[in-house]
Scaffold this motif. Sequence first.
Motif, PDB file in Angstrom:
ATOM      1  N   VAL A 196     -24.741 -52.428 -16.873  1.00 24.01           N
ATOM      2  CA  VAL A 196     -24.514 -51.302 -17.775  1.00 24.01           C
ATOM      3  C   VAL A 196     -24.462 -51.851 -19.200  1.00 24.01           C
ATOM      4  CG1 VAL A 196     -23.032 -49.345 -18.338  1.00 24.01           C
ATOM      5  CG2 VAL A 196     -23.175 -50.152 -15.980  1.00 24.01           C
ATOM      6  N   ALA A 197     -25.186 -51.219 -20.113  1.00 22.64           N
ATOM      7  CA  ALA A 197     -25.279 -51.721 -21.488  1.00 22.64           C
ATOM      8  C   ALA A 197     -24.977 -50.621 -22.486  1.00 22.64           C
ATOM      9  CB  ALA A 197     -26.674 -52.291 -21.750  1.00 22.64           C
ATOM     10  N   THR A 198     -24.589 -51.039 -23.681  1.00 26.67           N
ATOM     11  CA  THR A 198     -24.471 -50.126 -24.814  1.00 26.67           C
ATOM     12  C   THR A 198     -25.277 -50.698 -25.970  1.00 26.67           C
ATOM     13  OG1 THR A 198     -22.973 -49.070 -26.402  1.00 26.67           O
ATOM     14  CG2 THR A 198     -22.298 -51.209 -25.547  1.00 26.67           C
ATOM     15  N   TYR A 199     -25.983 -49.817 -26.689  1.00 23.16           N
ATOM     16  CA  TYR A 199     -26.878 -50.279 -27.752  1.00 23.16           C
ATOM     17  C   TYR A 199     -26.987 -49.197 -28.823  1.00 23.16           C
ATOM     18  CZ  TYR A 199     -31.106 -52.419 -29.853  1.00 23.16           C
ATOM     19  OH  TYR A 199     -32.015 -53.002 -30.702  1.00 23.16           O
ATOM     20  N   ASN A 200     -26.497 -49.500 -30.020  1.00 24.34           N
ATOM     21  CA  ASN A 200     -26.647 -48.607 -31.165  1.00 24.34           C
ATOM     22  C   ASN A 200     -27.998 -48.890 -31.813  1.00 24.34           C
ATOM     23  OD1 ASN A 200     -26.628 -47.550 -33.871  1.00 24.34           O
ATOM     24  ND2 ASN A 200     -24.408 -47.400 -33.771  1.00 24.34           N
TER      25      ASN A 200
ATOM     26  N   ASN B   6     -34.691 -58.949 -23.834  1.00 24.89           N
ATOM     27  CA  ASN B   6     -33.402 -59.537 -24.176  1.00 24.89           C
ATOM     28  C   ASN B   6     -32.268 -59.012 -23.296  1.00 24.89           C
ATOM     29  OD1 ASN B   6     -35.054 -59.190 -26.961  1.00 24.89           O
ATOM     30  ND2 ASN B   6     -33.963 -61.145 -26.931  1.00 24.89           N
ATOM     31  N   LEU B   7     -32.329 -57.730 -22.934  1.00 22.79           N
ATOM     32  CA  LEU B   7     -31.287 -57.145 -22.089  1.00 22.79           C
ATOM     33  C   LEU B   7     -31.668 -57.152 -20.618  1.00 22.79           C
ATOM     34  CD1 LEU B   7     -30.096 -54.067 -24.200  1.00 22.79           C
ATOM     35  CD2 LEU B   7     -29.427 -56.465 -24.354  1.00 22.79           C
ATOM     36  N   GLN B   8     -32.886 -57.539 -20.309  1.00 16.55           N
ATOM     37  CA  GLN B   8     -33.350 -57.648 -18.922  1.00 16.55           C
ATOM     38  C   GLN B   8     -33.265 -56.314 -18.171  1.00 16.55           C
ATOM     39  OE1 GLN B   8     -34.566 -60.830 -17.219  1.00 16.55           O
ATOM     40  NE2 GLN B   8     -35.014 -60.856 -19.412  1.00 16.55           N
ATOM     41  N   SER B   9     -33.651 -55.236 -18.861  1.00 12.84           N
ATOM     42  CA  SER B   9     -33.755 -53.896 -18.257  1.00 12.84           C
ATOM     43  C   SER B   9     -32.487 -53.495 -17.499  1.00 12.84           C
ATOM     44  CB  SER B   9     -34.963 -53.826 -17.325  1.00 12.84           C
ATOM     45  OG  SER B   9     -36.163 -54.086 -18.017  1.00 12.84           O
TER      46      SER B   9
ATOM     47  N   VAL C  74     -41.945 -48.773 -20.961  1.00 12.73           N
ATOM     48  CA  VAL C  74     -42.926 -48.967 -19.889  1.00 12.73           C
ATOM     49  C   VAL C  74     -44.057 -49.873 -20.372  1.00 12.73           C
ATOM     50  CG1 VAL C  74     -44.636 -47.801 -18.441  1.00 12.73           C
ATOM     51  CG2 VAL C  74     -42.362 -46.796 -18.733  1.00 12.73           C
ATOM     52  N   ALA C  75     -44.518 -49.641 -21.599  1.00 12.59           N
ATOM     53  CA  ALA C  75     -45.595 -50.463 -22.156  1.00 12.59           C
ATOM     54  C   ALA C  75     -45.170 -51.918 -22.316  1.00 12.59           C
ATOM     55  CB  ALA C  75     -46.040 -49.892 -23.506  1.00 12.59           C
ATOM     56  N   ALA C  76     -43.866 -52.137 -22.496  1.00 12.65           N
ATOM     57  CA  ALA C  76     -43.353 -53.505 -22.636  1.00 12.65           C
ATOM     58  C   ALA C  76     -43.097 -54.159 -21.284  1.00 12.65           C
ATOM     59  CB  ALA C  76     -42.071 -53.483 -23.455  1.00 12.65           C
ATOM     60  N   GLY C  77     -43.406 -53.456 -20.213  1.00 12.13           N
ATOM     61  CA  GLY C  77     -43.230 -54.025 -18.884  1.00 12.13           C
ATOM     62  C   GLY C  77     -41.931 -53.647 -18.208  1.00 12.13           C
ATOM     63  N   GLY C  78     -41.210 -52.680 -18.780  1.00 13.31           N
ATOM     64  CA  GLY C  78     -39.930 -52.267 -18.221  1.00 13.31           C
ATOM     65  C   GLY C  78     -40.062 -51.100 -17.270  1.00 13.31           C
ATOM     66  N   PRO C  79     -38.939 -50.658 -16.712  1.00  9.22           N
ATOM     67  CA  PRO C  79     -38.961 -49.546 -15.757  1.00  9.22           C
ATOM     68  C   PRO C  79     -39.226 -48.206 -16.432  1.00  9.22           C
ATOM     69  CG  PRO C  79     -36.704 -50.201 -16.218  1.00  9.22           C
ATOM     70  CD  PRO C  79     -37.579 -51.203 -16.915  1.00  9.22           C
ATOM     71  N   ALA C  80     -39.613 -47.239 -15.633  1.00  7.22           N
ATOM     72  CA  ALA C  80     -39.800 -45.873 -16.124  1.00  7.22           C
ATOM     73  C   ALA C  80     -38.432 -45.196 -16.127  1.00  7.22           C
ATOM     74  CB  ALA C  80     -40.794 -45.120 -15.252  1.00  7.22           C
ATOM     75  N   TYR C  81     -37.678 -45.453 -17.173  1.00 15.04           N
ATOM     76  CA  TYR C  81     -36.331 -44.897 -17.258  1.00 15.04           C
ATOM     77  C   TYR C  81     -36.365 -43.370 -17.286  1.00 15.04           C
ATOM     78  CZ  TYR C  81     -33.961 -49.331 -18.471  1.00 15.04           C
ATOM     79  OH  TYR C  81     -33.414 -50.593 -18.453  1.00 15.04           O
ATOM     80  N   GLU C  82     -35.314 -42.763 -16.781  1.00 13.63           N
ATOM     81  CA  GLU C  82     -35.035 -41.359 -17.024  1.00 13.63           C
ATOM     82  C   GLU C  82     -33.865 -41.281 -17.990  1.00 13.63           C
ATOM     83  OE1 GLU C  82     -34.554 -39.093 -13.446  1.00 13.63           O
ATOM     84  OE2 GLU C  82     -36.362 -39.912 -12.509  1.00 13.63           O
ATOM     85  N   TRP C  83     -33.619 -40.085 -18.517  1.00 11.25           N
ATOM     86  CA  TRP C  83     -32.556 -39.959 -19.496  1.00 11.25           C
ATOM     87  C   TRP C  83     -31.791 -38.663 -19.334  1.00 11.25           C
ATOM     88  CZ3 TRP C  83     -32.492 -36.374 -23.722  1.00 11.25           C
ATOM     89  CH2 TRP C  83     -33.653 -35.607 -23.856  1.00 11.25           C
TER      90      TRP C  83
ATOM     91  N   PRO D 203     -29.272 -68.972 -35.465  1.00 11.68           N
ATOM     92  CA  PRO D 203     -29.411 -68.718 -34.032  1.00 11.68           C
ATOM     93  C   PRO D 203     -30.798 -68.229 -33.634  1.00 11.68           C
ATOM     94  CG  PRO D 203     -28.341 -66.871 -35.092  1.00 11.68           C
ATOM     95  CD  PRO D 203     -28.517 -67.923 -36.150  1.00 11.68           C
ATOM     96  N   GLU D 204     -31.128 -68.467 -32.399  1.00 10.37           N
ATOM     97  CA  GLU D 204     -32.266 -67.802 -31.774  1.00 10.37           C
ATOM     98  C   GLU D 204     -31.758 -66.513 -31.145  1.00 10.37           C
ATOM     99  OE1 GLU D 204     -35.410 -68.857 -31.864  1.00 10.37           O
ATOM    100  OE2 GLU D 204     -34.862 -70.651 -33.015  1.00 10.37           O
ATOM    101  N   ARG D 205     -32.607 -65.519 -31.087  1.00 10.82           N
ATOM    102  CA  ARG D 205     -32.198 -64.273 -30.440  1.00 10.82           C
ATOM    103  C   ARG D 205     -31.920 -64.530 -28.953  1.00 10.82           C
ATOM    104  NH1 ARG D 205     -35.253 -62.183 -34.765  1.00 10.82           N
ATOM    105  NH2 ARG D 205     -34.244 -60.336 -35.654  1.00 10.82           N
ATOM    106  N   GLU D 206     -30.809 -63.987 -28.492  1.00  8.32           N
ATOM    107  CA  GLU D 206     -30.351 -64.288 -27.146  1.00  8.32           C
ATOM    108  C   GLU D 206     -31.023 -63.407 -26.090  1.00  8.32           C
ATOM    109  OE1 GLU D 206     -25.847 -65.966 -27.959  1.00  8.32           O
ATOM    110  OE2 GLU D 206     -26.105 -63.935 -27.160  1.00  8.32           O
ATOM    111  N   THR D 207     -31.037 -63.911 -24.880  1.00  8.43           N
ATOM    112  CA  THR D 207     -31.498 -63.162 -23.711  1.00  8.43           C
ATOM    113  C   THR D 207     -30.425 -63.268 -22.639  1.00  8.43           C
ATOM    114  OG1 THR D 207     -33.832 -63.568 -24.180  1.00  8.43           O
ATOM    115  CG2 THR D 207     -33.256 -62.984 -21.910  1.00  8.43           C
ATOM    116  N   THR D 208     -29.978 -62.139 -22.136  1.00 12.42           N
ATOM    117  CA  THR D 208     -28.998 -62.154 -21.063  1.00 12.42           C
ATOM    118  C   THR D 208     -29.700 -62.421 -19.738  1.00 12.42           C
ATOM    119  OG1 THR D 208     -27.048 -60.999 -20.230  1.00 12.42           O
ATOM    120  CG2 THR D 208     -29.069 -59.697 -20.428  1.00 12.42           C
ATOM    121  N   ARG D 209     -28.943 -62.708 -18.712  1.00 14.65           N
ATOM    122  CA  ARG D 209     -29.576 -62.944 -17.409  1.00 14.65           C
ATOM    123  C   ARG D 209     -29.835 -61.618 -16.701  1.00 14.65           C
ATOM    124  NH1 ARG D 209     -26.641 -62.044 -12.916  1.00 14.65           N
ATOM    125  NH2 ARG D 209     -24.359 -62.266 -12.953  1.00 14.65           N
TER     126      ARG D 209
END
Length: 608
Positions: free
Chosen positions: A306-310, A331-334, A369-378, A291-297
């Motif tokens: 909403v995502a879960t990731y171990n 891959n998860l589209q932020s 952020v460096a990868a072009g994603g949002p400035a998440y809070e946690w 397989p190729e690594r998948e990308t969701t829409r």
Amino acid sequence: MPSKSSARLAALTVAAVCSAASVVVLTSPAHADSVRIRDIQGSTRISPYAGQQVTDVAGIVTGVRTYGSSRGFWIQDPTPDDDAATSEGIFVFTGSTPKVAVGDSVTVSGTVSEYVPGGTSSGNQALTEITRPTVTVVSGGNAVPAPTVVDARSVPSRYAPAGDTAANGSINGLTLRPAQYALDFYESLEGMNVQVADTRVVGATDPYTELWVTVKPRENTSRHGGTVYGSYTSQNTGRLQIQSLGKAADFPDANVGDTLTGTTTGPLDYNQFGGYTLVANEIGALKQGGPERETTRKQRRGELAVATYNVENLDPADATFEEHAAAIVNNLQSPDIVSLEEIQDNNGAQNDGTVAADRTMTKLIDAIVAAGGPAYEWRSVDPVDLADGGEPGGNIRQVFLFNPERVSFTDRAGGDATTAVGVTKVRGKARLTASPARIDPANSAWANSRKPLVGEFVFRGETVFVIANHFNSKGGDQGLTAQYQPPTRSSETQRHLQATAVNAFVKEILDTQKNADVVTLGDINDFEFSGTTEILEGDGELWSAVKSLPRSERYSYVYQGNSQVLDQILISPSIRRDCDFEYDSVHINAEFHDQISDHDPQVLRFRP
């Protein structure tokens, strides 16, 4: 499920007795009336000669293992009988580098041993060996006995007989029926030269230089070429582990869906990390096709993602932050909310009382952020030191990431490692007494295990309750190839208690507000068809959304060649009823040899 990064020696059997072998070279033939290999192996899993001395056991050397803690060689009788239940091959444990070569005709005198890889408490089957051997080389350069072909036609569709109730469920004393049961078929070939051909890879090459193939190309196939584990009665009999007697550098880097073309040949071994294993003298050529690594829409404007990731024991010293960030962004589209499991504290496995994880999270957010994603809070709740299991000193926990440009977090003081969150009603709506907070942390269900993290989010004016979980692992369960059939799943007892506690809390929310949006997600460490999931779902309080996928897509983890569900997102009736949700198991890790985590992330999109 034991982590693939857990410490272990190697996927090799370790013999019970460690003593050097003596070798004598003769030019005269061996005794003709000595015990044969088939006599030692017998027609059950336990040798009738166990614990006894045998003399001048004759055979041709079919494989030599010169590395690891289980050094020795395999011999096979070149003149087999017509009893399919008795193996013609056996392993000779030398403890040091053997002084024989493939093709040698030898006689072996020594003690017959039934060694249980992993120890008797593991429940594993025993491996019949000759230990403390004296080896006589009669001649060299002999033809190796032709390998027995293992293929879709030879391996039965039924997996194992039911264990003997008088022997606590053990199958050890049962007469082998190799034409009826797959485990009996493999056992009847223990120690023999076997061969598979043009086999599809169903478990990617791991750090221990092993992979899994299937000899049954049509058995419960996944979309990407794996083998889906869909029920406790569907054990996927065609799976077989492959190791190599050659150099580690020559072992192929295979992904699920690739093929080992041509023939793979060698002795059939048994070890604690997968059971029956073909230890290859000759290994097929790798043909890529995986397989190729998948990308969701990307979620739409009105959809909450909403995502879960171990992220597998992520700590500041790891080198995977950029790759995890790229996976989340690309891959998860932020996603708007991400439940992260296995976030370690600021110094990882260093056991010095540190529990804070702000350095870990800052490093991950900066990488996103460096990868072009949002400035998440946690948001999270630090655990009590050493109270939540996992790698000692690592203090793993669940963490919420959220994109403040898309969703807001409702902060409400009072949540800590030991205080249980409650539910109140305010103006007809359910509300948490603290956010973020933990669910029933004093409950014995969470002993030495991660406590659920709950938070209250608001998306476009609508409240969504999110519960992040990391249930008790499958460590300690008997393997599918155990001597006890069906094998005992002792670890699920604690998961059932955990599922009961989480379901009770969800019910409390729904009793307060019938139409509340509740998302319960994380590394559940159990299957979508399991009793754990049934308890979580309760009387309809939750539903595992992975079941909305075709069966060929239902997996987030690959273990011993089985593509299976461990990570889940469960939804409350208000989300399911609208039928306006979309679920995606985003396959970016589990099927690849160069994975950054052993879990695939899951994404749910819906309109609150």
